[in-house]
Design a protein around this motif. Structure first.
Motif, mmCIF file in Angstrom:
data_model
loop_
_atom_site.group_PDB
_atom_site.id
_atom_site.type_symbol
_atom_site.label_atom_id
_atom_site.label_comp_id
_atom_site.label_asym_id
_atom_site.label_seq_id
_atom_site.Cartn_x
_atom_site.Cartn_y
_atom_site.Cartn_z
ATOM 1 N N ARG A 1 -0.210 7.594 -9.468
ATOM 2 C CA ARG A 1 0.338 6.236 -9.575
ATOM 3 C C ARG A 1 1.472 6.184 -10.602
ATOM 4 O O ARG A 1 2.488 5.514 -10.388
ATOM 5 N N ILE B 1 -11.515 0.209 0.745
ATOM 6 C CA ILE B 1 -12.194 0.890 1.844
ATOM 7 C C ILE B 1 -12.837 -0.158 2.742
ATOM 8 O O ILE B 1 -13.599 -1.007 2.264
ATOM 9 N N GLU C 1 -2.235 5.237 3.286
ATOM 10 C CA GLU C 1 -3.226 4.680 4.196
ATOM 11 C C GLU C 1 -3.858 5.798 5.010
ATOM 12 O O GLU C 1 -3.155 6.670 5.523
ATOM 13 N N TYR D 1 -4.184 12.492 -4.663
ATOM 14 C CA TYR D 1 -5.319 11.878 -3.969
ATOM 15 C C TYR D 1 -6.264 12.947 -3.417
ATOM 16 O O TYR D 1 -7.495 12.791 -3.484
ATOM 17 N N LEU E 1 -5.640 10.526 -9.726
ATOM 18 C CA LEU E 1 -5.045 9.399 -9.011
ATOM 19 C C LEU E 1 -4.185 8.563 -9.942
ATOM 20 O O LEU E 1 -3.146 8.032 -9.533
ATOM 21 N N ILE F 1 -4.544 2.617 -0.453
ATOM 22 C CA ILE F 1 -4.394 2.800 -1.895
ATOM 23 C C ILE F 1 -3.094 2.148 -2.335
ATOM 24 O O ILE F 1 -2.027 2.426 -1.772
ATOM 25 N N ASP F 2 -3.186 1.278 -3.323
ATOM 26 C CA ASP F 2 -1.990 0.641 -3.862
ATOM 27 C C ASP F 2 -1.880 0.935 -5.341
ATOM 28 O O ASP F 2 -2.507 1.872 -5.847
ATOM 29 N N GLN G 1 -5.758 -0.267 -6.969
ATOM 30 C CA GLN G 1 -7.092 0.022 -6.479
ATOM 31 C C GLN G 1 -7.061 0.759 -5.150
ATOM 32 O O GLN G 1 -6.024 0.875 -4.505
ATOM 33 N N THR G 2 -8.258 1.238 -4.785
ATOM 34 C CA THR G 2 -8.471 1.882 -3.496
ATOM 35 C C THR G 2 -9.388 0.989 -2.674
ATOM 36 O O THR G 2 -10.517 0.705 -3.080
ATOM 37 N N ALA H 1 0.841 -1.202 0.000
ATOM 38 C CA ALA H 1 0.000 0.000 0.000
ATOM 39 C C ALA H 1 0.872 1.246 0.000
ATOM 40 O O ALA H 1 1.883 1.305 0.697
ATOM 41 N N ILE I 1 -8.747 3.242 4.708
ATOM 42 C CA ILE I 1 -8.621 3.439 3.265
ATOM 43 C C ILE I 1 -7.174 3.172 2.886
ATOM 44 O O ILE I 1 -6.264 3.818 3.414
#
Length: 301
Positions: free
Chosen positions: A128, A63, A33, A175, A124, A56-57, A60-61, A30, A54
């Motif tokens: 990435r 939750i 976070e 983000y 986003l 995020i990698d 995907q995100t 991740a 939450i």
């Protein structure tokens, strides 16, 4: 201070392998976070707790929301009158009227909406991409250390700093831009229609709130608390008097008091600090000088 070994060409392959391993390790973990924890400390919904995560990698995100001890909150929601409110001041009324008028205006063509949504979704994705480029550049810069390029040390340092900036500045900023979701266009509707805004400005009276901001390892933390008297728990004929004066202790209306505490953390991924090993590795496994590297290639020829 640790003694520094003599430079050796074999160290270059060790550094390259470690750098590649850490880059892959960070890449699949991740990257950002955010955690939120809240608990009702007083009142009908106490002691209900809410926990959310939450993560995020690269793809995907994720939750995850969990509510503990929810029985009290369930009965509180059933008992509470959601239509309870104090008279809104003229200033707020005019603001809401203006917001309503603005909402009646046309928002433009569907094509413009689709284009705006596409631009928002790309924030986003841009974050990435910056991290992926930073990690690739970091590995390539270590590979460059095996050559006799004159500015190789500077390139590696820039690659390392660029990767840290991508993780700590660019990606979190992207983000936040993603969360803005249109910014000014939806600011008015958010302010007037969200449950939080409606509760604080209309349904709760004699409120107190405070917040505290602090730095934590690889992130920031915000602690906030809120308390007040919920008119939804007050009999309709008593709401005006409760709105004007704080209920006396021990009275029936005093049971409408509710207190809530929350903590919000936003941190870089827990595995990202492993990148900080690299400067130490550069010191313990030094690269040979340019002259030594050239001599090595000459001996091979």
């Amino acid at each position: 201070m640790l003694p520094r070994p003599s430079p050796h060409r074999a160290f270059g392959f060790i550094r390259l392998a470690v750098t590649a391993f850490l880059a892959v390790h960070v890449f699949i973990s991740a990257w950002l976070e955010a955690t939120a924890e809240g608990i009702y400390t007083e009142g009908r919904p106490s002691p209900t707790e809410a926990h959310s995560l939450i993560a995020i990698d690269k793809d995907q995100t994720i939750i995850d929301i969990e509510i503990k001890r929810a029985t009290a909150f369930f009965f509180y929601a059933l008992e509470r009158d959601g239509d309870a409110a104090v008279p809104v001041s003229e200033t707020n009324s005019s603001n809401q009227t203006n917001a309503g008028d603005a909402g009646d205006e046309p928002n433009g063509s569907d094509e413009a909406k689709d284009q705006g949504e596409q631009e928002e979704r790309e924030w986003l994705s841009l974050g990435r991409q910056s991290i992926k480029l930073g990690l690739v550049f970091l590995v390539l810069s270590e590979l460059l250390m095996l050559s006799s390029f004159r500015w190789r040390h500077h390139v590696r340092s820039l690659a390392f700093l660029g990767t840290l900036i991508a993780f700590s500045v660019i990606f979190p900023a992207c983000y936040m831009l993603e969360l803005s979701d249109g910014g000014d266009e939806e600011e008015d509707s958010t302010a007037t229609n969200t449950p939080g805004a409606n509760i604080e400005t209309v349904s709760f009276v004699h409120t107190n709130s405070s917040s505290d901001f602090s730095l934590i390892w690889l992130g920031v933390q915000l602690e906030a608390d809120f308390s007040g008297y919920d008119l939804g728990l007050v009999e309709p004929e008593n709401r005006t008097s409760v709105a004007e004066n704080v209920p006396a202790n021990g009275s029936k209306d005093a049971k409408s008091f509710i207190a809530f505490e929350s903590t919000f953390d936003i941190q870089l991924g827990k595995n990202l600090d492993s990148l900080l090993i690299l400067p130490l590795m550069w010191y313990l496994l030094p690269a040979p000088s340019i002259v030594q590297t050239k001599q090595f290639y000459e001996e091979e020829e």
